[in-house]
Design a protein around this motif. Structure first.
Motif, PDB file in Angstrom:
ATOM      1  N   THR A  71       0.823  -1.173  -0.186  1.00  0.00           N
ATOM      2  CA  THR A  71      -0.055   0.106   0.231  1.00  0.00           C
ATOM      3  C   THR A  71       0.792   1.571   0.146  1.00  0.00           C
ATOM      4  OG1 THR A  71      -1.870  -1.296   1.146  1.00  0.00           O
ATOM      5  CG2 THR A  71      -2.073   0.839   1.004  1.00  0.00           C
ATOM      6  N   ALA A  72       1.915   1.034   1.106  1.00  0.00           N
ATOM      7  CA  ALA A  72       3.049   2.346   0.940  1.00  0.00           C
ATOM      8  C   ALA A  72       3.538   2.339  -0.618  1.00  0.00           C
ATOM      9  CB  ALA A  72       3.861   2.663   2.020  1.00  0.00           C
ATOM     10  N   GLU A  73       3.979   1.370  -0.765  1.00  0.00           N
ATOM     11  CA  GLU A  73       4.310   1.412  -2.698  1.00  0.00           C
ATOM     12  C   GLU A  73       4.160   2.351  -3.537  1.00  0.00           C
ATOM     13  OE1 GLU A  73       8.333   1.948  -4.354  1.00  0.00           O
ATOM     14  OE2 GLU A  73       7.590   1.506  -1.975  1.00  0.00           O
ATOM     15  N   ALA A  74       2.335   1.611  -3.642  1.00  0.00           N
ATOM     16  CA  ALA A  74       1.523   2.466  -4.114  1.00  0.00           C
ATOM     17  C   ALA A  74       1.048   4.386  -3.789  1.00  0.00           C
ATOM     18  CB  ALA A  74      -0.079   1.894  -4.301  1.00  0.00           C
ATOM     19  N   LEU A  75       0.562   4.033  -2.443  1.00  0.00           N
ATOM     20  CA  LEU A  75       0.117   5.616  -2.541  1.00  0.00           C
ATOM     21  C   LEU A  75       1.757   6.766  -3.005  1.00  0.00           C
ATOM     22  CD1 LEU A  75      -0.957   6.281   1.115  1.00  0.00           C
ATOM     23  CD2 LEU A  75       0.934   7.270   0.125  1.00  0.00           C
ATOM     24  N   TYR A  76       2.693   6.265  -2.439  1.00  0.00           N
ATOM     25  CA  TYR A  76       4.544   6.925  -2.802  1.00  0.00           C
ATOM     26  C   TYR A  76       4.089   6.802  -4.641  1.00  0.00           C
ATOM     27  CZ  TYR A  76       8.876   8.999  -3.631  1.00  0.00           C
ATOM     28  OH  TYR A  76       9.899   9.697  -3.139  1.00  0.00           O
ATOM     29  N   ASN A  77       3.947   6.311  -5.345  1.00  0.00           N
ATOM     30  CA  ASN A  77       3.996   6.302  -6.455  1.00  0.00           C
ATOM     31  C   ASN A  77       3.050   7.791  -7.062  1.00  0.00           C
ATOM     32  OD1 ASN A  77       6.274   4.477  -6.621  1.00  0.00           O
ATOM     33  ND2 ASN A  77       4.910   2.543  -7.357  1.00  0.00           N
ATOM     34  N   GLU A  78       1.716   7.224  -6.333  1.00  0.00           N
ATOM     35  CA  GLU A  78       0.439   7.911  -6.685  1.00  0.00           C
ATOM     36  C   GLU A  78       0.614   9.300  -6.077  1.00  0.00           C
ATOM     37  OE1 GLU A  78      -4.212   8.616  -6.362  1.00  0.00           O
ATOM     38  OE2 GLU A  78      -3.258   7.122  -6.176  1.00  0.00           O
ATOM     39  N   ILE A 119      19.371   2.699  -4.556  1.00  0.00           N
ATOM     40  CA  ILE A 119      18.868   4.135  -3.884  1.00  0.00           C
ATOM     41  C   ILE A 119      18.708   4.605  -5.711  1.00  0.00           C
ATOM     42  CG2 ILE A 119      19.514   6.576  -3.232  1.00  0.00           C
ATOM     43  CD1 ILE A 119      20.410   4.808  -1.119  1.00  0.00           C
ATOM     44  N   GLN A 120      17.408   5.168  -5.792  1.00  0.00           N
ATOM     45  CA  GLN A 120      17.593   5.918  -7.221  1.00  0.00           C
ATOM     46  C   GLN A 120      17.378   7.513  -6.994  1.00  0.00           C
ATOM     47  OE1 GLN A 120      13.234   4.053  -8.504  1.00  0.00           O
ATOM     48  NE2 GLN A 120      14.283   1.930  -9.836  1.00  0.00           N
ATOM     49  N   ILE A 121      18.190   7.945  -7.626  1.00  0.00           N
ATOM     50  CA  ILE A 121      17.820   9.668  -7.729  1.00  0.00           C
ATOM     51  C   ILE A 121      16.520  10.250  -7.660  1.00  0.00           C
ATOM     52  CG2 ILE A 121      18.589  11.947  -8.567  1.00  0.00           C
ATOM     53  CD1 ILE A 121      20.785  10.197 -10.020  1.00  0.00           C
ATOM     54  N   GLY A 122      15.484  11.666  -6.945  1.00  0.00           N
ATOM     55  CA  GLY A 122      14.813  11.237  -6.627  1.00  0.00           C
ATOM     56  C   GLY A 122      14.549  11.025  -5.381  1.00  0.00           C
ATOM     57  N   SER A 123      14.308   9.446  -5.578  1.00  0.00           N
ATOM     58  CA  SER A 123      13.755   8.597  -4.433  1.00  0.00           C
ATOM     59  C   SER A 123      13.626   9.341  -2.898  1.00  0.00           C
ATOM     60  CB  SER A 123      13.964   7.217  -4.509  1.00  0.00           C
ATOM     61  OG  SER A 123      15.294   7.420  -3.744  1.00  0.00           O
ATOM     62  N   TYR A 124      12.801   8.360  -2.085  1.00  0.00           N
ATOM     63  CA  TYR A 124      12.603   9.391  -0.476  1.00  0.00           C
ATOM     64  C   TYR A 124      14.358   8.627  -0.186  1.00  0.00           C
ATOM     65  CZ  TYR A 124      11.724   4.213  -0.755  1.00  0.00           C
ATOM     66  OH  TYR A 124      11.767   2.876  -1.012  1.00  0.00           O
ATOM     67  N   ALA A 125      14.689   7.518  -0.509  1.00  0.00           N
ATOM     68  CA  ALA A 125      15.780   6.915   0.820  1.00  0.00           C
ATOM     69  C   ALA A 125      16.984   8.207  -0.187  1.00  0.00           C
ATOM     70  CB  ALA A 125      16.516   5.707  -0.359  1.00  0.00           C
ATOM     71  N   TYR A 126      17.095   8.729  -1.263  1.00  0.00           N
ATOM     72  CA  TYR A 126      17.354   9.372  -1.830  1.00  0.00           C
ATOM     73  C   TYR A 126      17.573  11.479  -0.608  1.00  0.00           C
ATOM     74  CZ  TYR A 126      19.511  13.129  -5.727  1.00  0.00           C
ATOM     75  OH  TYR A 126      21.049  13.907  -5.828  1.00  0.00           O
ATOM     76  N   ARG A 127      16.821  11.801  -1.133  1.00  0.00           N
ATOM     77  CA  ARG A 127      16.131  12.869  -0.343  1.00  0.00           C
ATOM     78  C   ARG A 127      16.891  12.433   1.101  1.00  0.00           C
ATOM     79  NH1 ARG A 127      15.625  16.473  -3.771  1.00  0.00           N
ATOM     80  NH2 ARG A 127      14.066  15.484  -5.358  1.00  0.00           N
ATOM     81  N   TYR A 128      16.618  11.238   1.502  1.00  0.00           N
ATOM     82  CA  TYR A 128      17.154  11.073   3.230  1.00  0.00           C
ATOM     83  C   TYR A 128      19.042  11.348   2.788  1.00  0.00           C
ATOM     84  CZ  TYR A 128      18.184   9.317   7.330  1.00  0.00           C
ATOM     85  OH  TYR A 128      18.328   9.144   9.373  1.00  0.00           O
TER      86      TYR A 128
END
Length: 433
Positions: A71-78, A119-128
């Motif tokens: 659910t978290a992944e679907a929510l984040y992608n939207e 880690i992909q550029i722009g992802s939440y882990a990248y933002r961390y």
């Protein structure tokens, strides 16, 4: 004496002609000038959504709900697809504290926890990573094949906030990922109550206890921030025993103090906490900030500030004393200090999340400065006794209070810069005056 770090450079070329009496001690490799902490690595994601969005993901408006990874992944992608995200901040109470410490000290801190292996550029882990000080050492993070924690703050059409929390793999830190040598050389080990209360089968509590074992073995102070009153009030006796058996310094707010001790007065709560720990930091919102600790009876120092009334009469009488661990005192004396909010607090509070973490970062800076100075000038009279802090209790309060103000006055719980240069006088100690 300046705190650890290189906040000012007065010379273009290196200056080697220092005091010859200090050259020998300066050549010794500096150890103990960092702090290490364990955290549940997570990212705070803020977005504006409509009511249909909340219903589609089964979220109840105005409430907090734990959601699964799918659910978290679907929510984040939207949210990404529709460009609804307004902010993505690195979060976690210990991560915030260590980041703020590194910004204040311009020096190293070490974070233990998990991080996405890819880690992909722009992802939440990248933002961390982007929102974390470059002085924080992330080389000891354990890679995981999956998501770290995500806390979604979803702002509805009426402005009401709904929270969706996805733990991901943030509690999968293994015992093997706890480096004894890093903890052995640190000035403090910083933990949060969340690390101990995880789901059955998750390895984080065992890893945390192993880190505590290493800290006690090498006489490194263990610092615990209580996190939230809801964790503490479920079993306050467990936490009292945990503090007594494992912790040297506790940081809490007035609500957590009430849950722990049953005392509504922060001063009395701090005094009771000294039954279990050596030093207490208690933030109390508009009331200000309290500290409580121990010093040697023979070397107590009287304040020249007005004596304050309270549940303990004239409790700040010896606030110009420096804190010690109770085990290092021959005749321990309880000392207390209090300070009102800096300048009455900011005109508009932008964010209350992280103010306590900021205050703790200032305290850690002072403790590390004490170790730093001991290594630089081991024969200094400041180290004739085993003091825990470099500054007096009153001065630590002043410093912690100012750093809290800085966070209250901004949107992010993490400092984006150090304090203004004109306020470097905060680094001075009443002890030196």
């Amino acid at each position: 004496m300046k705190f650890p770090g290189k906040r000012k450079s007065k010379h273009y070329f290196p200056v080697s002609a220092r005091d010859p009496l200090l050259q020998v001690s300066q050549q010794v490799q500096e150890e103990g000038s960092w702090v290490v902490g364990i955290d549940q690595t997570l990212v705070d994601i803020e977005a504006k959504v409509d009511d249909d969005f909340l219903q589609r993901y089964g979220l109840s408006t105005g409430h907090s709900l734990v959601i699964d990874d799918v659910t978290a992944e679907a929510l984040y992608n939207e949210l990404l697809r529709d460009q609804l995200i307004s902010h993505q901040f690195a979060g976690g109470t210990i991560g915030n504290t260590l980041h703020n410490y590194s910004v204040l000290a311009d020096d190293r801190s070490v974070l233990l926890g998990v991080m996405c292996s890819n880690i992909q550029i722009g992802s939440y882990a990248y933002r961390y990573l982007c929102n974390t000080s470059s002085r924080m050492d992330l080389n000891y993070l354990q890679g995981v094949d999956g998501a770290i924690g995500r806390c979604f703050t979803l702002i509805g059409e009426q402005g009401e906030r709904t929270f969706a929390i996805s733990p991901g793999l943030m509690n999968q830190l293994q015992v093997a990922s706890i480096p004894e040598e890093v903890i052995a050389g640190a000035s403090a080990l910083v933990l949060t109550s969340y690390l101990v209360r995880c789901q059955p089968g998750e390895p984080m509590p065992e890893a945390t206890l192993r880190a505590i074992e290493y800290a006690k073995k090498h006489n490194v102070p263990v610092v615990l921030t209580l996190g939230t009153k809801y964790v503490i009030q479920d079993d306050p006796q467990f936490w009292r025993d945990f503090l007594r058996d494992h912790v040297s310094i506790v940081a809490m707010n007035e609500e957590e103090a009430l849950a722990l001790t049953g005392e509504t007065d922060p001063l009395l709560a701090a005094n009771m906490a000294l039954d279990w720990v050596d030093l207490v930091l208690c933030t109390a919102g508009p009331t200000g900030l309290y500290m409580a600790g121990f010093t040697e009876q023979e070397y107590k120092r009287k304040t020249n500030h007005p004596l304050l009334p309270g549940a303990i009469a004239e409790f700040n009488q010896f606030e110009f004393s420096r804190a010690m661990r109770q085990q290092d005192c021959q005749q321990p004396l309880r000392i207390f200090s209090h300070i009102a909010p800096y300048m009455g607090g900011p005109e508009k509070i932008m964010n209350t999340n992280g103010a306590g973490d900021a205050a703790l970062a200032a305290l850690l800076h002072d403790i590390t400065a004490n170790n730093f100075h001991r290594q630089k000038v081991p024969n200094s009279s400041k180290h004739a006794r085993e003091y825990l802090t470099y500054s007096s209790l009153a001065q630590v309060c002043k410093y912690a209070n100012r750093v809290s103000y800085q966070v209250l006055n901004q949107h992010s719980p993490r400092l984006t810069r150090g304090l203004p240069e004109r306020e470097d006088s905060l680094e001075e100690s009443y002890w030196d005056r």
